[in-house]
Design an enzyme around this catalytic site. Structure first.
Site, PDB file in Angstrom:
ATOM      1  N   ASP A   1      -2.760 -23.639  29.986  1.00  0.00           N
ATOM      2  CA  ASP A   1      -2.965 -24.555  31.113  1.00  0.00           C
ATOM      3  C   ASP A   1      -3.437 -23.941  32.441  1.00  0.00           C
ATOM      4  O   ASP A   1      -2.887 -22.933  32.877  1.00  0.00           O
ATOM      5  CB  ASP A   1      -1.649 -25.264  31.445  1.00  0.00           C
ATOM      6  CG  ASP A   1      -0.881 -25.670  30.226  1.00  0.00           C
ATOM      7  OD1 ASP A   1      -1.399 -25.543  29.112  1.00  0.00           O
ATOM      8  OD2 ASP A   1       0.272 -26.100  30.397  1.00  0.00           O
TER       9      ASP A   1
ATOM     10  N   GLN B   1      -1.664 -20.224  32.626  1.00  0.00           N
ATOM     11  CA  GLN B   1      -0.672 -19.765  31.658  1.00  0.00           C
ATOM     12  C   GLN B   1      -1.301 -18.621  30.857  1.00  0.00           C
ATOM     13  O   GLN B   1      -2.419 -18.745  30.353  1.00  0.00           O
ATOM     14  CB  GLN B   1      -0.282 -20.918  30.721  1.00  0.00           C
ATOM     15  CG  GLN B   1       0.542 -21.985  31.401  1.00  0.00           C
ATOM     16  CD  GLN B   1       1.976 -21.507  31.620  1.00  0.00           C
ATOM     17  OE1 GLN B   1       2.794 -21.526  30.730  1.00  0.00           O
ATOM     18  NE2 GLN B   1       2.276 -21.088  32.854  1.00  0.00           N
TER      19      GLN B   1
ATOM     20  N   PHE C   1       6.507 -21.062  33.119  1.00  0.00           N
ATOM     21  CA  PHE C   1       5.692 -22.133  32.558  1.00  0.00           C
ATOM     22  C   PHE C   1       4.827 -22.792  33.648  1.00  0.00           C
ATOM     23  O   PHE C   1       4.825 -22.398  34.806  1.00  0.00           O
ATOM     24  CB  PHE C   1       6.606 -23.166  31.881  1.00  0.00           C
ATOM     25  CG  PHE C   1       6.864 -22.869  30.407  1.00  0.00           C
ATOM     26  CD1 PHE C   1       6.656 -21.605  29.867  1.00  0.00           C
ATOM     27  CD2 PHE C   1       7.325 -23.870  29.553  1.00  0.00           C
ATOM     28  CE1 PHE C   1       6.887 -21.339  28.511  1.00  0.00           C
ATOM     29  CE2 PHE C   1       7.561 -23.626  28.207  1.00  0.00           C
ATOM     30  CZ  PHE C   1       7.343 -22.362  27.679  1.00  0.00           C
ATOM     31  N   SER C   2       4.158 -23.861  33.246  1.00  0.00           N
ATOM     32  CA  SER C   2       3.136 -24.466  34.102  1.00  0.00           C
ATOM     33  C   SER C   2       3.699 -25.046  35.392  1.00  0.00           C
ATOM     34  O   SER C   2       4.862 -25.438  35.473  1.00  0.00           O
ATOM     35  CB  SER C   2       2.400 -25.565  33.334  1.00  0.00           C
ATOM     36  OG  SER C   2       1.473 -24.970  32.478  1.00  0.00           O
TER      37      SER C   2
HETATM   38  C1  FRU Z   1       1.220 -27.483  27.855  1.00  0.00           C
HETATM   39  C2  FRU Z   1       2.464 -26.616  27.920  1.00  0.00           C
HETATM   40  C3  FRU Z   1       3.304 -26.978  29.103  1.00  0.00           C
HETATM   41  C4  FRU Z   1       4.100 -25.736  29.360  1.00  0.00           C
HETATM   42  C5  FRU Z   1       3.116 -24.666  29.007  1.00  0.00           C
HETATM   43  C6  FRU Z   1       3.716 -23.464  28.369  1.00  0.00           C
HETATM   44  O1  FRU Z   1       0.128 -26.882  27.298  1.00  0.00           O
HETATM   45  O2  FRU Z   1       3.200 -26.720  26.715  1.00  0.00           O
HETATM   46  O3  FRU Z   1       4.089 -28.136  28.922  1.00  0.00           O
HETATM   47  O4  FRU Z   1       4.553 -25.633  30.669  1.00  0.00           O
HETATM   48  O5  FRU Z   1       2.169 -25.236  28.132  1.00  0.00           O
HETATM   49  O6  FRU Z   1       2.756 -22.470  28.198  1.00  0.00           O
END
Ligand code: FRU
Length: 495
Positions: free
Chosen positions: A38, A54, A97-98
């Site tokens: 993301d 990410q 995470f995101s």
């Molecule tokens: C979406 C996701 C998010 C999460 C991230 C982890 O692609 O699953 O919900 O924060 O990727 O890498």
């Protein structure tokens, strides 16, 4: 976090040594090496556009998440920046995470992200423990983690991806959650000081009972309406919709602070391709709403994961708008045109019945086609562009299908990777405009100035990559056709 970041940089450097560039993008953002997903923290800060992502620096597979980083003064030429965040505190033990980033009144960049832990310490089997965290930065490069700002209710399994914006003197945060009843929801919090957050309401619940979690929600105004974009987990394929393991869509409605969101449209896909997920938007200083999406997959193996030491890239930046039916339009921002280095203008002509016209034997790896067709004066039942066309007959077919009234991207004969086709509805107008961005490993199609888009990976076979315009069982009245060469987005040699 210094130690973790140094280790991560070494990890990417190792991957980079072995990176294979056959499908590595020329004009799309990707990690130097390793895995990305993301887009995160999109903003304009200190005179530069900041794009975080990410990132798993140690392999071309998803793994403990970091925030990678690139920046640009103009969204045309990009600079690699050091990895911005790595797991380093208990709350983000298993992943940063995101999330998103905003600029405070004090001129600091404030990032909100999800601190992720596996409940059993190892994997998803017993679910996640997720909290929203804050980190600040004076330069956009080095971050200070400030810890948890929103705790998760103890029993919720999915609780992540904060997107923050400001209106007046109030800050707003939406993120995705899975309710106790297993329904996908978007929760809204507010804050006056960026530190203390209060629950406002569940601003949206997906009417689809299969959707148990809405990843990466975003909420923003377009004209006098509001769009909520989100990525439902769990929906089942329905005709042309939700064909991918991961789909991103939107609804439009009316909203005012302190009130409920009144949904006025059905759910629609943002993009009809194989790869478009986790989009995030931001408001540029000139007021444009700009969005990036991620091309990748958590479920379908990607050809670059076998031996190329990188995986995942973004779309070009796209400007969003609404048409009269409250349909989202998305179109490359005008800056993308500055990447053109040369143009072959084919002018207007008629393509005969069952004719192939070679536009180039080798597009050099990165190119763009602008095609305009008078449909009322054409009789072909289908016509289009064979892109990534190699000597062995391999290609990806981008075609207008007059019988179906749709535009397709077909990977049946694509050199490598997953096959299958995707199909976008066509709005019926007599003048068809296709803009097709062809990078080394992807194709993005914009139909009639972005009324619909199709974005997919396309991994050609070996050798030069040609482009052919072809007609099937009828003629094509081309009113304009241009082929542009496209240069790299990286400011220094991409290594
Ligand atoms: C979406 C996701 C998010 C999460 C991230 C982890 O692609 O699953 O919900 O924060 O990727 O890498």
């Amino acid at each position: 976090m210094k130690e973790q970041l140094e280790r991560a940089e070494k990890g990417v450097a190792e991957q980079l040594k072995a990176r294979n560039d056959r499908w590595y993008p020329t004009f799309h953002i990707a990690g130097k090496a390793g895995w990305i997903n993301d887009p995160n923290g999109l903003c304009y800060f200190r005179g530069r556009y900041q794009v975080y992502f990410q990132h798993h620096p140690y392999s071309a597979e998803w793994g403990p998440m970091h925030w990678g980083h690139v920046s640009s003064a103009d969204m045309v030429t990009w600079r690699r920046e050091p990895i911005a965040m790595a797991p380093s505190i208990e709350a983000d033990r298993d992943g940063v995470f995101s999330g998103s980033a905003v600029v405070s009144d004090q001129g600091q960049l404030v990032a909100y992200y999800t601190g992720h832990r596996w409940r059993n310490g190892v994997n998803e089997d017993e679910g996640n423990l997720q909290v929203q965290c804050m980190a600040t930065s004076d330069d956009g490069i080095t971050f200070d983690k400030k810890g948890v700002v929103v705790e998760g209710p103890p029993d919720l399994l999915h609780f992540r991806d904060p997107k923050v914006w400001r209106m007046g003197d109030t800050w707003y945060m939406v993120f995705g959650a899975c309710s106790a009843e297993n329904r996908g929801q978007v929760w809204l919090y507010t804050s006056k000081d960026m530190n203390n957050w209060e629950f406002d309401r569940i601003i949206f619940e997906d009417p689809d009972p299969h959707a148990y979690m809405l990843e990466c929600p975003d909420m923003f105004p377009l004209g006098d309406k509001w769009a909520i974009t989100y990525c439902p987990m769990g929906p089942v394929p329905d005709g042309y919709v939700a064909r991918n393991g991961h789909n991103a869509g939107y609804v439009v409605g009316n909203w005012k602070p302190g009130e409920v969101f009144e949904q006025i449209t059905d759910y629609r896909l943002i993009d009809w391709g194989h790869q478009f997920y986790a989009p995030q938007s931001f408001e540029a200083p000139d007021g444009r709403r700009i969005e990036y999406g991620w091309l990748g997959s958590f479920t379908v193996p990607i050809a670059t994961q076998e031996a190329d030491h990188w995986c995942g890239q973004f779309t070009v930046p796209r400007e969003l708008g609404l048409d009269g039916n409250n349909h989202l339009r998305s179109y490359p921002i005008k800056e993308v045109e500055q990447l053109r280095t040369g143009t072959v203008d084919f002018g207007s002509f008629e393509l005969g019945v069952n004719e192939d016209k070679l536009l180039t034997e080798d597009d050099g790896g990165a190119s763009e086609i602008e095609l305009e067709v008078d449909l009322a004066a054409s009789s072909a039942e289908r016509f289009g562009l064979r892109v990534h066309a190699t000597q062995d007959g391999g290609h990806t077919y981008v075609a207008y299908d007059d019988q179906a009234g749709r535009v397709d991207l077909d990977r049946r004969l694509t050199g490598n990777g997953d096959r299958g086709y995707r199909s976008a509805p066509y709005d019926g107008s007599d003048k068809l405009k296709l803009r097709v961005l062809i990078d080394r490993g992807s194709v993005e199609v914009f139909i009639n100035d972005g009324t619909e888009t199709i974005t997919s990976f396309s991994f050609p076979g070996e050798g030069p990559r040609g482009i052919v315009l072809c007609s099937e069982s009828g003629t094509v009245q081309v009113t304009s056709l241009k082929l542009h060469s496209i240069k790299t987005i990286w400011e220094s040699p991409d290594r």
